[in-house]
Design an enzyme around this catalytic site. Structure first.
Site, PDB file in Angstrom:
ATOM      1  CB  SER A  55     -17.536  44.761  45.064  1.00  0.00           C
ATOM      2  OG  SER A  55     -17.837  44.408  46.384  1.00  0.00           O
ATOM      3  CE1 TYR A  92     -22.412  46.383  44.006  1.00  0.00           C
ATOM      4  CE2 TYR A  92     -21.425  45.146  45.806  1.00  0.00           C
ATOM      5  CZ  TYR A  92     -21.374  46.171  44.886  1.00  0.00           C
ATOM      6  OH  TYR A  92     -20.271  46.982  44.849  1.00  0.00           O
ATOM      7  CE  LYS A 117     -20.132  46.594  41.112  1.00  0.00           C
ATOM      8  NZ  LYS A 117     -19.818  47.764  40.292  1.00  0.00           N
TER       9      LYS A 117
HETATM   10  N1  UFG Z   1     -23.217  47.256  60.502  1.00  0.00           N
HETATM   11  C1  UFG Z   1     -23.756  47.346  61.774  1.00  0.00           C
HETATM   12  N2  UFG Z   1     -24.687  48.308  62.010  1.00  0.00           N
HETATM   13  C2  UFG Z   1     -25.119  49.172  61.041  1.00  0.00           C
HETATM   14  C3  UFG Z   1     -24.555  49.069  59.747  1.00  0.00           C
HETATM   15  C4  UFG Z   1     -23.598  48.094  59.513  1.00  0.00           C
HETATM   16  O1  UFG Z   1     -23.415  46.583  62.677  1.00  0.00           O
HETATM   17  O2  UFG Z   1     -25.975  50.012  61.329  1.00  0.00           O
HETATM   18  C5  UFG Z   1     -22.176  46.241  60.262  1.00  0.00           C
HETATM   19  C6  UFG Z   1     -22.532  45.303  59.127  1.00  0.00           C
HETATM   20  O3  UFG Z   1     -23.331  44.250  59.612  1.00  0.00           O
HETATM   21  C7  UFG Z   1     -21.159  44.889  58.643  1.00  0.00           C
HETATM   22  C8  UFG Z   1     -20.286  46.110  58.920  1.00  0.00           C
HETATM   23  O4  UFG Z   1     -21.005  46.891  59.855  1.00  0.00           O
HETATM   24  O5  UFG Z   1     -20.705  43.835  59.428  1.00  0.00           O
HETATM   25  C9  UFG Z   1     -20.020  46.938  57.689  1.00  0.00           C
HETATM   26  O6  UFG Z   1     -21.266  47.184  57.051  1.00  0.00           O
HETATM   27  P1  UFG Z   1     -21.443  48.207  55.830  1.00  0.00           P
HETATM   28  O7  UFG Z   1     -22.888  48.182  55.448  1.00  0.00           O
HETATM   29  O8  UFG Z   1     -20.821  49.512  56.185  1.00  0.00           O
HETATM   30  O9  UFG Z   1     -20.551  47.574  54.691  1.00  0.00           O
HETATM   31  P2  UFG Z   1     -20.610  46.118  54.045  1.00  0.00           P
HETATM   32  O10 UFG Z   1     -19.390  45.417  54.520  1.00  0.00           O
HETATM   33  O11 UFG Z   1     -21.895  45.426  54.239  1.00  0.00           O
HETATM   34  O12 UFG Z   1     -20.640  46.488  52.509  1.00  0.00           O
HETATM   35  C10 UFG Z   1     -19.520  46.870  51.805  1.00  0.00           C
HETATM   36  C11 UFG Z   1     -19.916  47.764  50.640  1.00  0.00           C
HETATM   37  C12 UFG Z   1     -20.729  47.009  49.648  1.00  0.00           C
HETATM   38  C13 UFG Z   1     -20.021  45.762  49.251  1.00  0.00           C
HETATM   39  C14 UFG Z   1     -19.691  44.958  50.461  1.00  0.00           C
HETATM   40  C15 UFG Z   1     -18.913  43.729  50.120  1.00  0.00           C
HETATM   41  O13 UFG Z   1     -20.622  48.870  51.119  1.00  0.00           O
HETATM   42  O14 UFG Z   1     -20.948  47.809  48.506  1.00  0.00           O
HETATM   43  O15 UFG Z   1     -18.896  45.729  51.342  1.00  0.00           O
HETATM   44  O16 UFG Z   1     -19.227  42.704  51.005  1.00  0.00           O
HETATM   45  F1  UFG Z   1     -20.779  44.999  48.456  1.00  0.00           F
END
Ligand code: UFG
Length: 324
Positions: free
Chosen positions: A115, A139, A143
């Site tokens: 990741s 997490y 990794k």
């Molecule tokens: N977000 C919102 N509202 C929501 C959900 C998410 O604003 O309801 C934002 C988050 O704050 C983030 C972006 O949308 O800025 C993307 O969020 P996600 O949860 O979809 O994805 P992440 O970037 O947090 O996570 C992904 C993978 C993880 C991995 C990570 C690496 O899902 O498994 O990238 O940083 F670890």
């Protein structure tokens, strides 16, 4: 024969479908703790845990497995902050059993789901593989540990690996036969589409004061079928004698949370409520891949879904027609 450990999860099941359509022999092994039985479209899911090294070794020998793709892991950043032990146990300790089984069964090719979380909060505009690894949550740390372990397994046993450092996996099978289904769902695109479908009242933007052009976080969303294709290409690279390597897997293009919400409105044709909420702890402002290494090492890789409309379009079709 390729063994897909964790092949009933989101990325694993799309890889299984991709291999099935290409006529590539594979077997799915999954304990169904987070995967879905319904994701198997005409192939068997061998139910079992990767912690069971003896069974895995026997299975690899019986099936004449020559490559393993290891998808099994817990992958929720927030959960890892609350229950770190659970992440070390599953993502590291159980993963060691899988490696032991591979050594015992003399399987020497491994593609590992890593990741971009291994990088932590890099300040670079485009993240290259050589940036320091400073994960900011358990997490990402699990990794990183596993990736490092793989180097030593290569030295000790000649077990070669490709670690694919995914950016934000998104979208669904283009025929909506399978798609993303997490419980609880925490990912942005499915949550926005649930607001569009009316299943949720609204969607929240986590933080509007980031140092980005519109104040919301930027991510590199990569279609799950392109991820699937990259796994097969990585297996072939290893089968042809390719050296142990780590590749970023993203398109090299970032979209903000607001841009994703606008694109979901456009694709679905629906209006829905959007709320501005505080930042979610641990979210880096911007994560966008420099993907030149994978493009050079796997030149046949062709990103067919590198288009936000296609990513959200396939996710929307799945959201409307989901079976699980
Ligand atoms: N977000 C919102 N509202 C929501 C959900 C998410 O604003 O309801 C934002 C988050 O704050 C983030 C972006 O949308 O800025 C993307 O969020 P996600 O949860 O979809 O994805 P992440 O970037 O947090 O996570 C992904 C993978 C993880 C991995 C990570 C690496 O899902 O498994 O990238 O940083 F670890």
């Amino acid at each position: 024969m390729i063994l897909l450990a964790g092949g009933a999860g989101y990325i694993g099941s799309h890889t299984a479908l991709y291999l099935a359509e290409k006529g590539v022999p594979f077997a799915v092994y999954d304990n169904l703790s987070r995967g879905h039985r319904e994701s198997a479209l005409g192939w068997e899911i061998i139910e079992g845990d990767i912690g069971d090294a003896q069974r895995l070794a026997a299975l690899m020998r019986d099936l004449k497995v020559d490559a393993v793709i290891h998808f099994c892991a817990y992958a929720l950043v927030g959960e890892s902050m609350r229950f770190p032990g659970m992440y070390y146990e599953n993502n590291v300790a159980n993963g060691i059993s899988l490696l032991r089984a591979m050594v015992e069964a003399k399987v020497q090719n491994l593609v590992f789901s890593s990741s971009c979380a291994v990088y932590g909060e890099p300040s670079a505009e485009f993240i290259g593989e050589s940036l320091p690894h400073n994960p900011v949550n358990p997490y990402g740390e699990t990794k990183r540990i596993f990736e490092n372990m793989l180097d030593w397994f290569d030295r000790a046993y000649g077990l070669r690996s490709v670690r694919l450092r995914y950016f934000n996996a998104a979208g669904a099978d283009e025929k909506a036969r399978i798609g993303e289904s997490h419980d609880p769902e925490t990912h942005l695109i499915p949550l926005v589409l649930k607001a569009a479908s009316g299943e949720r009242k609204s969607v929240s933007i986590f933080g509007t004061d980031y140092p980005t052009p519109d104040g919301t976080c930027i991510r590199d969303y990569v279609h799950v079928t392109d991820l699937a294709q990259a796994h097969l290409a990585a297996c072939e690279y290893l089968r042809e004698g390719g050296r142990t390597a780590a590749f970023n897997l993203g398109y090299g293009r970032g979209y903000s949370v607001r841009e994703i919400i606008d694109a979901c409105r456009k694709v679905s044709g629906r209006e829905f409520a959007v709320e501005e909420a505080p930042r979610r702890p641990g979210d880096p402002p911007r994560l966008v891949a420099d993907n030149r290494s994978i493009r050079t090492a796997l030149p046949d890789l062709e990103f067919r879904f590198d288009d936000l409309g296609k990513i959200i379009g396939t996710a929307w079709e799945w959201e409307k027609n989901r079976r699980f």
